[in-house]
Motif scaffolding. Sequence first.
Motif, PDB file in Angstrom:
ATOM      1  N   VAL A  90       0.863  -1.176   0.000  1.00  0.00           N
ATOM      2  CA  VAL A  90       0.000   0.000   0.000  1.00  0.00           C
ATOM      3  C   VAL A  90       0.901   1.228   0.000  1.00  0.00           C
ATOM      4  O   VAL A  90       1.781   1.356   0.854  1.00  0.00           O
ATOM      5  CB  VAL A  90      -0.931   0.018   1.238  1.00  0.00           C
ATOM      6  N   THR A  91       0.694   2.131  -0.947  1.00  0.00           N
ATOM      7  CA  THR A  91       1.526   3.339  -1.027  1.00  0.00           C
ATOM      8  C   THR A  91       0.795   4.586  -0.541  1.00  0.00           C
ATOM      9  O   THR A  91       1.398   5.648  -0.457  1.00  0.00           O
ATOM     10  CB  THR A  91       2.044   3.560  -2.461  1.00  0.00           C
ATOM     11  N   ASP A  92      -0.476   4.460  -0.250  1.00  0.00           N
ATOM     12  CA  ASP A  92      -1.258   5.572   0.293  1.00  0.00           C
ATOM     13  C   ASP A  92      -2.137   5.009   1.410  1.00  0.00           C
ATOM     14  O   ASP A  92      -3.234   4.517   1.156  1.00  0.00           O
ATOM     15  CB  ASP A  92      -2.103   6.201  -0.806  1.00  0.00           C
ATOM     16  N   THR A  93      -1.650   5.090   2.635  1.00  0.00           N
ATOM     17  CA  THR A  93      -2.390   4.509   3.758  1.00  0.00           C
ATOM     18  C   THR A  93      -3.570   5.369   4.199  1.00  0.00           C
ATOM     19  O   THR A  93      -4.362   4.925   5.027  1.00  0.00           O
ATOM     20  CB  THR A  93      -1.451   4.251   4.957  1.00  0.00           C
ATOM     21  N   GLN A  94      -3.720   6.558   3.654  1.00  0.00           N
ATOM     22  CA  GLN A  94      -4.898   7.389   3.951  1.00  0.00           C
ATOM     23  C   GLN A  94      -6.143   6.817   3.267  1.00  0.00           C
ATOM     24  O   GLN A  94      -7.227   6.811   3.832  1.00  0.00           O
ATOM     25  CB  GLN A  94      -4.679   8.835   3.492  1.00  0.00           C
ATOM     26  N   THR A  95      -5.978   6.353   2.014  1.00  0.00           N
ATOM     27  CA  THR A  95      -7.116   5.850   1.243  1.00  0.00           C
ATOM     28  C   THR A  95      -7.080   4.339   1.060  1.00  0.00           C
ATOM     29  O   THR A  95      -8.100   3.742   0.754  1.00  0.00           O
ATOM     30  CB  THR A  95      -7.143   6.481  -0.168  1.00  0.00           C
ATOM     31  N   ASN A  96      -5.904   3.739   1.180  1.00  0.00           N
ATOM     32  CA  ASN A  96      -5.669   2.323   0.872  1.00  0.00           C
ATOM     33  C   ASN A  96      -6.034   1.991  -0.571  1.00  0.00           C
ATOM     34  O   ASN A  96      -6.330   0.845  -0.893  1.00  0.00           O
ATOM     35  CB  ASN A  96      -6.439   1.407   1.823  1.00  0.00           C
ATOM     36  N   LYS A  98      -4.029   2.890  -3.328  1.00  0.00           N
ATOM     37  CA  LYS A  98      -2.867   2.898  -4.222  1.00  0.00           C
ATOM     38  C   LYS A  98      -1.880   1.829  -3.760  1.00  0.00           C
ATOM     39  O   LYS A  98      -1.548   1.744  -2.579  1.00  0.00           O
ATOM     40  CB  LYS A  98      -2.194   4.266  -4.220  1.00  0.00           C
ATOM     41  N   PHE A  99      -1.425   1.038  -4.756  1.00  0.00           N
ATOM     42  CA  PHE A  99      -0.509  -0.061  -4.476  1.00  0.00           C
ATOM     43  C   PHE A  99       0.655  -0.028  -5.443  1.00  0.00           C
ATOM     44  O   PHE A  99       0.510   0.422  -6.575  1.00  0.00           O
ATOM     45  CB  PHE A  99      -1.213  -1.415  -4.688  1.00  0.00           C
ATOM     46  N   ARG A 100       1.768  -0.557  -5.013  1.00  0.00           N
ATOM     47  CA  ARG A 100       2.885  -0.846  -5.907  1.00  0.00           C
ATOM     48  C   ARG A 100       3.011  -2.352  -5.937  1.00  0.00           C
ATOM     49  O   ARG A 100       3.251  -2.979  -4.930  1.00  0.00           O
ATOM     50  CB  ARG A 100       4.191  -0.213  -5.461  1.00  0.00           C
ATOM     51  N   SER A 108      12.405  -9.795 -10.000  1.00  0.00           N
ATOM     52  CA  SER A 108      12.108  -8.921  -8.868  1.00  0.00           C
ATOM     53  C   SER A 108      13.336  -8.178  -8.362  1.00  0.00           C
ATOM     54  O   SER A 108      13.227  -7.313  -7.507  1.00  0.00           O
ATOM     55  CB  SER A 108      11.498  -9.738  -7.723  1.00  0.00           C
ATOM     56  N   PHE A 109      14.502  -8.467  -8.877  1.00  0.00           N
ATOM     57  CA  PHE A 109      15.744  -7.872  -8.396  1.00  0.00           C
ATOM     58  C   PHE A 109      15.673  -6.354  -8.416  1.00  0.00           C
ATOM     59  O   PHE A 109      15.433  -5.751  -9.446  1.00  0.00           O
ATOM     60  CB  PHE A 109      16.932  -8.344  -9.245  1.00  0.00           C
ATOM     61  N   GLY A 110      15.846  -5.761  -7.263  1.00  0.00           N
ATOM     62  CA  GLY A 110      15.876  -4.309  -7.146  1.00  0.00           C
ATOM     63  C   GLY A 110      14.559  -3.617  -7.451  1.00  0.00           C
ATOM     64  O   GLY A 110      14.529  -2.419  -7.648  1.00  0.00           O
ATOM     65  N   GLY A 111      13.475  -4.346  -7.502  1.00  0.00           N
ATOM     66  CA  GLY A 111      12.185  -3.728  -7.784  1.00  0.00           C
ATOM     67  C   GLY A 111      12.035  -3.258  -9.219  1.00  0.00           C
ATOM     68  O   GLY A 111      11.196  -2.412  -9.523  1.00  0.00           O
ATOM     69  N   LEU A 112      12.854  -3.799 -10.129  1.00  0.00           N
ATOM     70  CA  LEU A 112      12.802  -3.365 -11.523  1.00  0.00           C
ATOM     71  C   LEU A 112      11.452  -3.632 -12.168  1.00  0.00           C
ATOM     72  O   LEU A 112      10.983  -2.849 -12.976  1.00  0.00           O
ATOM     73  CB  LEU A 112      13.904  -4.067 -12.328  1.00  0.00           C
ATOM     74  N   ALA A 113      10.845  -4.753 -11.840  1.00  0.00           N
ATOM     75  CA  ALA A 113       9.559  -5.114 -12.441  1.00  0.00           C
ATOM     76  C   ALA A 113       8.444  -4.752 -11.470  1.00  0.00           C
ATOM     77  O   ALA A 113       7.861  -5.597 -10.817  1.00  0.00           O
ATOM     78  CB  ALA A 113       9.530  -6.600 -12.791  1.00  0.00           C
ATOM     79  N   SER A 114       8.175  -3.462 -11.375  1.00  0.00           N
ATOM     80  CA  SER A 114       7.097  -3.023 -10.489  1.00  0.00           C
ATOM     81  C   SER A 114       6.293  -1.935 -11.170  1.00  0.00           C
ATOM     82  O   SER A 114       6.763  -1.291 -12.100  1.00  0.00           O
ATOM     83  CB  SER A 114       7.652  -2.536  -9.152  1.00  0.00           C
ATOM     84  N   GLN A 115       5.070  -1.778 -10.695  1.00  0.00           N
ATOM     85  CA  GLN A 115       4.159  -0.800 -11.288  1.00  0.00           C
ATOM     86  C   GLN A 115       3.156  -0.356 -10.239  1.00  0.00           C
ATOM     87  O   GLN A 115       2.748  -1.142  -9.395  1.00  0.00           O
ATOM     88  CB  GLN A 115       3.416  -1.436 -12.472  1.00  0.00           C
ATOM     89  N   GLN A 116       2.753   0.881 -10.319  1.00  0.00           N
ATOM     90  CA  GLN A 116       1.729   1.441  -9.442  1.00  0.00           C
ATOM     91  C   GLN A 116       0.349   1.092 -10.008  1.00  0.00           C
ATOM     92  O   GLN A 116       0.119   1.216 -11.208  1.00  0.00           O
ATOM     93  CB  GLN A 116       1.899   2.959  -9.373  1.00  0.00           C
ATOM     94  N   TYR A 117      -0.552   0.608  -9.155  1.00  0.00           N
ATOM     95  CA  TYR A 117      -1.942   0.328  -9.521  1.00  0.00           C
ATOM     96  C   TYR A 117      -2.848   1.024  -8.522  1.00  0.00           C
ATOM     97  O   TYR A 117      -2.521   1.091  -7.343  1.00  0.00           O
ATOM     98  CB  TYR A 117      -2.234  -1.187  -9.487  1.00  0.00           C
ATOM     99  N   TRP A 118      -3.984   1.506  -9.005  1.00  0.00           N
ATOM    100  CA  TRP A 118      -4.935   2.180  -8.134  1.00  0.00           C
ATOM    101  C   TRP A 118      -6.289   1.489  -8.186  1.00  0.00           C
ATOM    102  O   TRP A 118      -6.710   1.005  -9.232  1.00  0.00           O
ATOM    103  CB  TRP A 118      -5.122   3.634  -8.563  1.00  0.00           C
TER     104      TRP A 118
END
Length: 175
Positions: A90-96, A98-100, A108-118
Amino acid sequence: MIRQSLAALAGLTVLASAAPATAQATDVNLGRFDGRWFEIARNPNNMQRDCSRAQIDFNASDRADRYAITVTCTRRPGGNIETLRANARVTDTQTNAKFRFSLTGLLSFGGLASQQYWVWDHAPDYSWAIMGLPNKSSWWIWHRSQSPAAAVRASTLARARALGFDTAGVVQTGV
């Protein structure tokens, strides 16, 4: 599987540069969001081009605001089943809302394969949810039932359209 993961990584990199819009959902109850979801509609995307059924398991981790995600896809025409695992934070704990999501395993090394989802919207009873990228270039409608009624499909698709998602080329799944 590696080919598709690399394609996903390339897509995530391109999408990460787009400017986000404001999230609509402001009150996601994570306890009610947990569990199994079925994709019932989405916009066309290369990663899921031949995916006929997608099932998403969203389960709390032992760390606060962390989740384990398992996406299972049935591929056409042979019916092969593929599984993709990710971690979500969870990247926004006020609303819950937004996620990464970060792929697990080799990429997964170093978080290279990540994306923000809402979470853009959800039913009051958490029977459906609209997830999408911050820039609205990709979106998914999830439902608790694998085959909801046609009226439910139509109303959630209308809601996605009202939120500004391009629904012209919608892919109906799980039918």
